[in-house]
Design a protein around this motif. Sequence first.
Motif, short mmCIF file in Angstrom:
data_model
loop_
_atom_site.label_atom_id
_atom_site.label_comp_id
_atom_site.label_asym_id
_atom_site.label_seq_id
_atom_site.Cartn_x
_atom_site.Cartn_y
_atom_site.Cartn_z
N HIS A 43 0.85 -1.19 0.00
CA HIS A 43 0.00 0.00 0.00
C HIS A 43 0.88 1.24 0.00
O HIS A 43 1.95 1.26 0.61
CB HIS A 43 -0.92 0.03 1.23
CG HIS A 43 -1.88 -1.10 1.28
ND1 HIS A 43 -3.01 -1.15 0.50
CD2 HIS A 43 -1.86 -2.25 1.99
CE1 HIS A 43 -3.66 -2.27 0.74
NE2 HIS A 43 -2.98 -2.97 1.64
N THR A 45 0.08 3.95 1.46
CA THR A 45 -0.28 4.77 2.63
C THR A 45 -0.28 3.97 3.93
O THR A 45 -1.02 4.28 4.86
CB THR A 45 -1.67 5.41 2.43
OG1 THR A 45 -2.63 4.36 2.24
CG2 THR A 45 -1.69 6.36 1.25
N HIS A 84 -5.01 14.00 3.58
CA HIS A 84 -4.67 12.65 3.14
C HIS A 84 -3.30 12.57 2.48
O HIS A 84 -2.66 11.52 2.50
CB HIS A 84 -5.76 12.13 2.19
CG HIS A 84 -5.44 10.84 1.52
ND1 HIS A 84 -5.33 9.67 2.23
CD2 HIS A 84 -5.19 10.55 0.23
CE1 HIS A 84 -5.03 8.69 1.38
NE2 HIS A 84 -4.95 9.20 0.17
N ASP A 87 -0.61 10.84 4.35
CA ASP A 87 -0.62 9.38 4.38
C ASP A 87 0.31 8.80 3.31
O ASP A 87 0.87 7.73 3.48
CB ASP A 87 -2.04 8.84 4.19
CG ASP A 87 -3.00 9.30 5.28
OD1 ASP A 87 -2.56 9.42 6.44
OD2 ASP A 87 -4.17 9.54 4.97
N HIS A 88 0.44 9.53 2.19
CA HIS A 88 1.31 9.07 1.10
C HIS A 88 2.79 9.31 1.41
O HIS A 88 3.65 8.74 0.75
CB HIS A 88 0.92 9.74 -0.21
CG HIS A 88 -0.35 9.18 -0.77
ND1 HIS A 88 -0.38 8.08 -1.58
CD2 HIS A 88 -1.64 9.56 -0.59
CE1 HIS A 88 -1.63 7.80 -1.89
NE2 HIS A 88 -2.42 8.69 -1.30
N ASP A 119 -1.32 2.29 10.10
CA ASP A 119 -2.23 2.79 9.07
C ASP A 119 -2.84 4.10 9.53
O ASP A 119 -3.63 4.13 10.47
CB ASP A 119 -3.31 1.75 8.80
CG ASP A 119 -4.21 2.12 7.64
OD1 ASP A 119 -3.97 3.16 6.98
OD2 ASP A 119 -5.17 1.37 7.37
N ASN A 121 -4.30 6.10 7.17
CA ASN A 121 -5.24 6.42 6.10
C ASN A 121 -6.66 6.05 6.51
O ASN A 121 -7.06 4.90 6.44
CB ASN A 121 -4.84 5.68 4.83
CG ASN A 121 -5.72 6.01 3.65
OD1 ASN A 121 -6.72 6.71 3.77
ND2 ASN A 121 -5.35 5.49 2.49
#
Length: 136
Positions: A43, A45, A84, A87-88, A119, A121
């Motif tokens: 993933h 994120t 958001h 998160d990346h 996590d 995200n």
Amino acid sequence: MHSEEIEVRTGSREVVHDLTETCQRFLTEADAVDGLLHVWAPHATAGLAIIETGAGSDDDLLAALGDVLPRDDRWRHRHGSAGHGRDHVLPAFVPPYASVPVLDGRLALGTWQSICLVDTNVDNPVRRVRLSYLAG
């Protein structure tokens, strides 16, 4: 090599999700002896951390990530919920992989160490994690 993908439901809030028991169960089912467990979160994120859980360190990690990577409008990556984009950036701080020695079929973790999915995200409540055992 023995490999399996598991599904982890992280919900709609930031979480440090302990995978240690799941990892040990995977090794038992794989008849592991000596080798290496590699854990991979595919993933953009999410990440994996070896950290103490249950005594506040997991919450401290999320608080520290909030300080370093605030959920605000500074991020250029803007799809999803507000903030958001941070998160990346998370996998640059908490990598999406971890490798742990396996000795006599058991994870060779320290007394207070756990393997955790991190996590932040809140837009993606379901994650996949690949467990791979490489025999020595």
